[in-house]
Design a protein around this motif. Structure first.
Motif, PDB file in Angstrom:
ATOM      1  N   VAL A  20       0.895  -1.209  -0.116  1.00  0.00           N
ATOM      2  CA  VAL A  20       0.072  -0.109  -0.029  1.00  0.00           C
ATOM      3  C   VAL A  20       0.903   1.260   0.004  1.00  0.00           C
ATOM      4  N   ASP A  24       1.515   6.285  -7.753  1.00  0.00           N
ATOM      5  CA  ASP A  24       0.685   5.806  -8.910  1.00  0.00           C
ATOM      6  C   ASP A  24       1.222   6.643 -10.279  1.00  0.00           C
ATOM      7  N   HIS A  25       2.308   6.086 -10.755  1.00  0.00           N
ATOM      8  CA  HIS A  25       2.895   6.384 -11.761  1.00  0.00           C
ATOM      9  C   HIS A  25       3.542   5.312 -12.645  1.00  0.00           C
ATOM     10  N   PRO A  26       3.691   5.589 -14.376  1.00  0.00           N
ATOM     11  CA  PRO A  26       4.331   4.381 -14.591  1.00  0.00           C
ATOM     12  C   PRO A  26       5.805   4.139 -14.010  1.00  0.00           C
ATOM     13  N   GLY A  27       5.935   2.677 -14.099  1.00  0.00           N
ATOM     14  CA  GLY A  27       7.382   2.129 -13.691  1.00  0.00           C
ATOM     15  C   GLY A  27       7.121   1.357 -12.340  1.00  0.00           C
ATOM     16  N   ALA A  29       4.828  -0.449 -10.816  1.00  0.00           N
ATOM     17  CA  ALA A  29       4.608  -2.094 -11.026  1.00  0.00           C
ATOM     18  C   ALA A  29       5.879  -2.667 -11.390  1.00  0.00           C
ATOM     19  N   PRO A  51      -7.636   2.440  -6.449  1.00  0.00           N
ATOM     20  CA  PRO A  51      -6.340   3.090  -5.676  1.00  0.00           C
ATOM     21  C   PRO A  51      -6.776   3.207  -4.366  1.00  0.00           C
ATOM     22  N   GLY A  52      -5.500   3.529  -3.409  1.00  0.00           N
ATOM     23  CA  GLY A  52      -5.841   3.970  -2.037  1.00  0.00           C
ATOM     24  C   GLY A  52      -6.130   5.454  -2.094  1.00  0.00           C
ATOM     25  N   ASP A  53      -5.675   6.111  -1.243  1.00  0.00           N
ATOM     26  CA  ASP A  53      -5.987   7.690  -1.174  1.00  0.00           C
ATOM     27  C   ASP A  53      -5.336   8.454  -2.584  1.00  0.00           C
ATOM     28  N   GLN A  57      -1.380   4.127  -4.825  1.00  0.00           N
ATOM     29  CA  GLN A  57      -1.818   2.999  -5.454  1.00  0.00           C
ATOM     30  C   GLN A  57      -1.501   1.819  -4.466  1.00  0.00           C
ATOM     31  N   GLN A  58      -2.112   0.874  -4.635  1.00  0.00           N
ATOM     32  CA  GLN A  58      -2.026  -0.400  -3.832  1.00  0.00           C
ATOM     33  C   GLN A  58      -2.184  -1.604  -4.617  1.00  0.00           C
TER      34      GLN A  58
ATOM     35  N   SER B 117       5.051   0.415 -19.273  1.00  0.00           N
ATOM     36  CA  SER B 117       5.243   1.661 -18.727  1.00  0.00           C
ATOM     37  C   SER B 117       6.168   2.407 -19.562  1.00  0.00           C
ATOM     38  N   ALA B 121       2.471   4.604 -20.375  1.00  0.00           N
ATOM     39  CA  ALA B 121       1.198   4.345 -19.882  1.00  0.00           C
ATOM     40  C   ALA B 121       0.927   3.885 -18.398  1.00  0.00           C
ATOM     41  N   ASN B 122       0.082   4.355 -17.933  1.00  0.00           N
ATOM     42  CA  ASN B 122      -0.119   4.057 -16.163  1.00  0.00           C
ATOM     43  C   ASN B 122      -1.011   2.924 -15.852  1.00  0.00           C
TER      44      ASN B 122
END
Ligand SMILES: C[C@@H](O)[C@H](N)C(=O)O
Ligand SMILES: C[C@@H](O)[C@H](N)C(=O)O
Lengths: 159, 159
Positions: A20, A24-27, A29, A51-53, A57-58, B117, B121-122
């Motif tokens: 958590v 939350d941006h590309p790369g 994950a 997403p979380g807040d 992201q989570q 990514s 792309a997000n």
């Protein structure tokens, strides 16, 4: 199709890791799962939904019970760099229901969830595709939930 | 295996619905998806991972673009009764990467996320099984992301 559900399997070999508070941006994950790959860890399921807040992201993923510590070690440097925390839950069970169009036939997923909840099991994770519906619950109700799904879809009938 | 990834498909036919703020107890998922079943709505993917705030849960699912309004209508009475809200996003694309052990071979999921990514792309949703890795992104980068996955796994080579 006459028989949207043709089988159900119970998996007690995996633990869940919840990640958590990651950006939350590309790369992101990619970083997390490349780190697991470099540590030679096989990931059974990856789930990322809502997403979380705002702007965080989570995600959840499952690994073999005996790889949890290695998985947490592998992602720690990534989370230290990006921000975020990881928490493991070792007491999960995964029920996978399979069949042609099990996921996409209207109402079948709902019936599966109803069977699982009928024994009082809280559904903690869900991942579906057209041919497979997987739910994760706590392992204490796993055998009851398995029986309930068998009964709901007549799977204990002799084939 | 020599070739963990054997194909990738791009799906532009679905929209996402995020459901947030529902109670986290047995029967909630059943209520939501039984309502969709009664409305004869076919659900392509269901994803539930990490909860929202304490004791509230959240999930995402995808339906055919032309069924979004019907899906929202179908679950409205359930959300009115339980609490919770649903928000649709019609501009998504789903990339599904398939192959024997694509999900479970260490590092392959990470490479897929890296390819996606790499075009900026997000990744908004992730669901994986042993044989399939699905990611949802916004549709504006879908073709670029598809190309990047093809290139990352040599899928444009003549077979
Ligand atoms: C939120 C929902 O999945 C709930 N936990 C249930 O079991 O139905
Ligand atoms: C959080 C993570 O999925 C991020 N959105 C990414 O694209 O990598």
């Amino acid at each position: 199709t006459e028989r949207p559900v043709t089988g159900v399997a119970l998996d007690l070999n995996h633990s869940r890791i919840n990640v958590v508070g990651v950006p939350d941006h590309p790369g992101v994950a990619a970083d997390i799962f490349m780190a697991l790959g470099h540590a030679n860890i096989s990931v059974d399921m990856i789930i990322q939904g809502v997403p979380g807040d705002a702007s965080r992201q989570q995600m959840s993923f499952t690994v073999n019970k005996d790889q949890v510590e290695d998985a947490l070690d592998a992602i720690k440097p990534v989370l230290d760099k990006l921000g975020g925390t990881a928490v493991a839950d070792p007491k999960i069970a995964k029920l996978s229901v399979v069949g042609i169009a099990v996921g996409s036939t209207p109402g079948v997923a709902g019936q599966i969830f109803e069977a699982v909840s009928s024994v009082g099991a809280n559904i903690e994770m869900i991942a579906t595709s057209e041919v497979r519906v997987s739910v994760v619950i706590q392992d204490d109700k796993a055998k009851d939930a398995l029986k309930a799904v068998h009964t709901a879809f007549n799977l204990d009938a002799v084939q």
